[in-house]
Design a protein around this motif. Structure first.
Motif, mmCIF file in Angstrom:
data_model
loop_
_atom_site.group_PDB
_atom_site.id
_atom_site.type_symbol
_atom_site.label_atom_id
_atom_site.label_comp_id
_atom_site.label_asym_id
_atom_site.label_seq_id
_atom_site.Cartn_x
_atom_site.Cartn_y
_atom_site.Cartn_z
ATOM 1 N N GLU A 34 1.063 -1.205 -0.130
ATOM 2 C CA GLU A 34 -0.086 -0.027 0.096
ATOM 3 C C GLU A 34 0.802 1.291 0.106
ATOM 4 N N ASP A 35 0.617 2.342 -0.737
ATOM 5 C CA ASP A 35 1.198 3.424 -1.099
ATOM 6 C C ASP A 35 0.930 4.563 0.223
ATOM 7 N N ASN A 36 1.723 4.578 1.152
ATOM 8 C CA ASN A 36 1.816 5.746 1.944
ATOM 9 C C ASN A 36 3.183 6.196 2.327
ATOM 10 N N ASN A 37 3.266 7.199 3.176
ATOM 11 C CA ASN A 37 4.606 7.691 3.506
ATOM 12 C C ASN A 37 5.661 6.730 4.065
ATOM 13 N N ASP A 38 5.141 6.080 5.397
ATOM 14 C CA ASP A 38 5.774 5.073 5.712
ATOM 15 C C ASP A 38 6.375 3.839 5.049
ATOM 16 N N ASN A 39 5.528 3.417 4.192
ATOM 17 C CA ASN A 39 5.726 2.379 3.595
ATOM 18 C C ASN A 39 6.757 2.546 2.453
ATOM 19 N N ARG A 40 6.624 3.826 1.983
ATOM 20 C CA ARG A 40 7.509 4.205 0.739
ATOM 21 C C ARG A 40 9.021 4.455 1.564
ATOM 22 N N LYS A 41 9.073 4.996 2.495
ATOM 23 C CA LYS A 41 10.315 5.089 3.193
ATOM 24 C C LYS A 41 11.060 3.760 3.675
ATOM 25 N N ILE A 42 10.024 2.749 4.038
ATOM 26 C CA ILE A 42 10.733 1.254 4.187
ATOM 27 C C ILE A 42 11.201 0.795 2.862
ATOM 28 N N ILE A 43 10.388 0.836 1.800
ATOM 29 C CA ILE A 43 10.728 0.297 0.758
ATOM 30 C C ILE A 43 11.890 0.720 -0.066
ATOM 31 N N SER A 44 12.254 2.189 0.334
ATOM 32 C CA SER A 44 13.349 2.922 -0.220
ATOM 33 C C SER A 44 14.619 2.239 0.601
ATOM 34 N N PHE A 45 14.462 2.146 2.080
ATOM 35 C CA PHE A 45 15.636 1.725 2.613
ATOM 36 C C PHE A 45 15.769 -0.095 2.135
ATOM 37 N N CYS A 46 14.890 -0.853 1.898
ATOM 38 C CA CYS A 46 15.025 -2.070 1.299
ATOM 39 C C CYS A 46 15.767 -1.938 -0.061
ATOM 40 N N GLU A 47 15.501 -1.140 -0.790
ATOM 41 C CA GLU A 47 15.972 -0.889 -2.332
ATOM 42 C C GLU A 47 17.774 -0.258 -1.842
ATOM 43 N N LYS A 48 18.162 0.124 -0.679
ATOM 44 C CA LYS A 48 19.380 0.347 -0.487
ATOM 45 C C LYS A 48 20.170 -1.153 -0.375
ATOM 46 N N TYR A 49 19.260 -2.112 0.491
ATOM 47 C CA TYR A 49 19.629 -3.296 0.844
ATOM 48 C C TYR A 49 20.065 -4.101 -0.405
ATOM 49 N N ARG A 50 18.958 -3.936 -1.568
ATOM 50 C CA ARG A 50 19.120 -4.528 -2.570
ATOM 51 C C ARG A 50 20.013 -4.286 -3.762
ATOM 52 N N ASN A 51 20.349 -3.034 -3.650
ATOM 53 C CA ASN A 51 21.287 -2.390 -4.595
ATOM 54 C C ASN A 51 22.696 -2.892 -3.904
ATOM 55 N N ALA A 52 23.031 -2.787 -2.882
ATOM 56 C CA ALA A 52 24.131 -2.873 -2.027
ATOM 57 C C ALA A 52 24.615 -4.539 -2.416
ATOM 58 N N VAL A 53 23.603 -5.549 -2.339
ATOM 59 C CA VAL A 53 23.826 -6.799 -2.674
ATOM 60 C C VAL A 53 24.207 -6.921 -4.079
ATOM 61 N N GLU A 54 23.784 -6.246 -4.974
ATOM 62 C CA GLU A 54 24.054 -6.270 -6.565
ATOM 63 C C GLU A 54 25.232 -5.616 -6.635
ATOM 64 N N SER A 55 25.956 -4.770 -6.071
ATOM 65 C CA SER A 55 27.105 -4.183 -6.199
ATOM 66 C C SER A 55 28.159 -4.746 -5.178
ATOM 67 N N LYS A 56 27.965 -5.731 -4.398
ATOM 68 C CA LYS A 56 28.621 -6.273 -3.439
ATOM 69 C C LYS A 56 29.357 -5.368 -2.805
ATOM 70 N N ASN A 57 28.701 -4.376 -2.104
ATOM 71 C CA ASN A 57 29.095 -3.471 -1.292
ATOM 72 C C ASN A 57 28.839 -3.800 0.299
ATOM 73 N N VAL A 58 30.120 -4.624 0.568
ATOM 74 C CA VAL A 58 30.160 -5.035 2.112
ATOM 75 C C VAL A 58 29.836 -3.971 3.232
ATOM 76 N N GLY A 59 30.603 -2.816 2.676
ATOM 77 C CA GLY A 59 30.649 -1.932 3.828
ATOM 78 C C GLY A 59 29.142 -1.280 4.168
ATOM 79 N N GLU A 60 28.460 -0.997 2.875
ATOM 80 C CA GLU A 60 26.940 -0.711 2.931
ATOM 81 C C GLU A 60 26.257 -1.601 3.545
ATOM 82 N N LEU A 61 26.208 -3.056 3.289
ATOM 83 C CA LEU A 61 25.455 -3.971 3.799
ATOM 84 C C LEU A 61 25.825 -4.317 5.397
ATOM 85 N N LEU A 62 26.996 -4.102 5.705
ATOM 86 C CA LEU A 62 27.250 -4.006 7.328
ATOM 87 C C LEU A 62 26.494 -2.857 7.949
#
Length: 161
Positions: A34-62
């Motif tokens: 569902e689209d709301n401000n809280d969920n957008r913020k959460i999904i945005s954070f999860c996208e940081k995680y997904r991008n860090a996995v793809e780029s193998k950014n260990v520092g960011e993942l930690l």
């Protein structure tokens, strides 16, 4: 008379569809969340995680993981449990074997309890690793759940990486 009834029914259908459209749930694009401000913020954070996995950014993942990170492996065998130190060891060890990673996520649901936020998703992971005949591609599609806690103005992952 028949014409008036047809017009009345048509008018009623137009009004009903407008009312129903106004009650429809709106979702964050490309998710089932569902689209709301809280969920957008959460999904945005999860996208940081997904991008860090793809780029193998260990520092960011930690950085995204909580120092209280703990994964029980989904069973009662403590041998495969992983705390923050174990996560660090995995990310700087076995994780580095992957030569290339593509990690796609379809966010399914965000559930909030008193102090933990659960993000259920389906992922498709493709990765290239050394094999007996040189490098080979592997693929896995599965469901997973990230467990988040609020941290300052953002979140930290306490399980599910």
């Amino acid at each position: 008379m028949f014409c008036r009834q047809t017009k009345a029914v048509a008018s009623l259908l137009v009004v009903a569809s407008a009312v129903l459209a106004g009650c429809a749930t709106h979702y964050i694009p490309n998710t089932d969340v569902e689209d709301n401000n809280d969920n957008r913020k959460i999904i945005s954070f999860c996208e940081k995680y997904r991008n860090a996995v793809e780029s193998k950014n260990v520092g960011e993942l930690l950085k995204l993981a909580s120092p209280k990170y703990y994964e029980d492996g989904g069973n009662i065998d403590a041998a495969d449990d992983l705390d923050y130190a174990g996560l660090r060891a995995y990310l700087t060890g076995k994780f580095q074997d992957a030569r290339a990673i593509r990690y796609e996520i379809r966010y399914r649901r965000v559930l909030k309890s008193d102090d933990v936020i659960y993000v259920d998703y389906t992922y498709s992971a493709s990765y290239r690793i050394p094999g007996s005949k040189g490098e080979e591609w592997r693929r896995k599609v599965d469901d997973n759940r990230l467990e988040l806690v609020e941290y300052q103005d953002e979140y930290r992952i306490v399980a599910g990486m």
